[in-house]
Enzyme design. Structure first.
Site, PDB file in Angstrom:
ATOM      1  N   HIS A   1       0.852  -1.196   0.000  1.00  9.53           N
ATOM      2  CA  HIS A   1       0.000   0.000   0.000  1.00  9.53           C
ATOM      3  C   HIS A   1       0.879   1.235   0.000  1.00  9.53           C
ATOM      4  O   HIS A   1       1.980   1.233   0.555  1.00  9.53           O
ATOM      5  CB  HIS A   1      -0.950   0.016   1.204  1.00  9.53           C
ATOM      6  CG  HIS A   1      -0.290  -0.276   2.503  1.00  9.53           C
ATOM      7  ND1 HIS A   1       0.068  -1.551   2.883  1.00  9.53           N
ATOM      8  CD2 HIS A   1       0.123   0.545   3.500  1.00  9.53           C
ATOM      9  CE1 HIS A   1       0.651  -1.510   4.060  1.00  9.53           C
ATOM     10  NE2 HIS A   1       0.712  -0.240   4.461  1.00  9.53           N
TER      11      HIS A   1
ATOM     12  N   HIS B   1       0.942   5.143   1.142  1.00 10.03           N
ATOM     13  CA  HIS B   1       0.301   6.154   1.983  1.00 10.03           C
ATOM     14  C   HIS B   1       0.376   7.512   1.280  1.00 10.03           C
ATOM     15  O   HIS B   1       1.446   7.883   0.767  1.00 10.03           O
ATOM     16  CB  HIS B   1       1.050   6.318   3.316  1.00 10.03           C
ATOM     17  CG  HIS B   1       1.067   5.118   4.198  1.00 10.03           C
ATOM     18  ND1 HIS B   1       0.291   4.999   5.334  1.00 10.03           N
ATOM     19  CD2 HIS B   1       1.789   3.973   4.144  1.00 10.03           C
ATOM     20  CE1 HIS B   1       0.545   3.857   5.945  1.00 10.03           C
ATOM     21  NE2 HIS B   1       1.457   3.204   5.239  1.00 10.03           N
TER      22      HIS B   1
END
Ligand code: AMP
Length: 111
Positions: free
Chosen positions: A97, A99
């Site tokens: 992922h 951010h």
């Protein structure tokens, strides 16, 4: 199944800000800035270290989505993009992922 796969499958709720065929973006449940969004590929790649040349297009799409989120959420004064990979970086969810953090002044070096 990672917690992010559950969000992708709509098994647990999330505040989704962008969705595409191969990725989803939603607000972090424990925000570290007024805007804190996670860009997550729908196909699980545990972390950047596991990425292969064949993941090039997906990796590019994650960064393009980060820029799209920044535009959509009007982070006109700037924003920070972070990928935590492995224990030293503080990675806590083994599902790649990106951010996107914004709407506050960031410091450097990061903590
Ligand atoms: P990392 O430490 O880079 O692995 O980041 C994982 C992030 O996922 C943390 O910032 C968490 O706050 C966030 N997170 C964990 N569970 C959820 C959830 N259910 N919805 C949104 N964000 C989450």
């Amino acid at each position: 199944m990672t917690i992010f796969e559950k969000i992708i499958a709509r098994e647990i709720p999330a505040d989704i800000v962008l969705e595409k065929e191969n990725l989803i973006a939603f607000r972090d449940v424990n925000p570290q800035a007024p805007v804190h969004v996670l860009i997550v590929p729908k196909r699980v790649l545990p972390r950047l270290l596991d990425a292969k040349a064949s993941d090039r297009e997906l990796l590019g799409d994650l960064l393009l989505a980060a820029a799209e989120v920044a535009k959509k959420l009007e982070l006109k004064n700037g924003f920070r993009v972070v990928v935590n990979s492995g224990p030293d970086a503080g990675e806590s969810v083994p599902h790649l992922h990106v951010h996107v953090l914004g709407q506050r002044q960031m410091s450097w070096p990061p903590g």
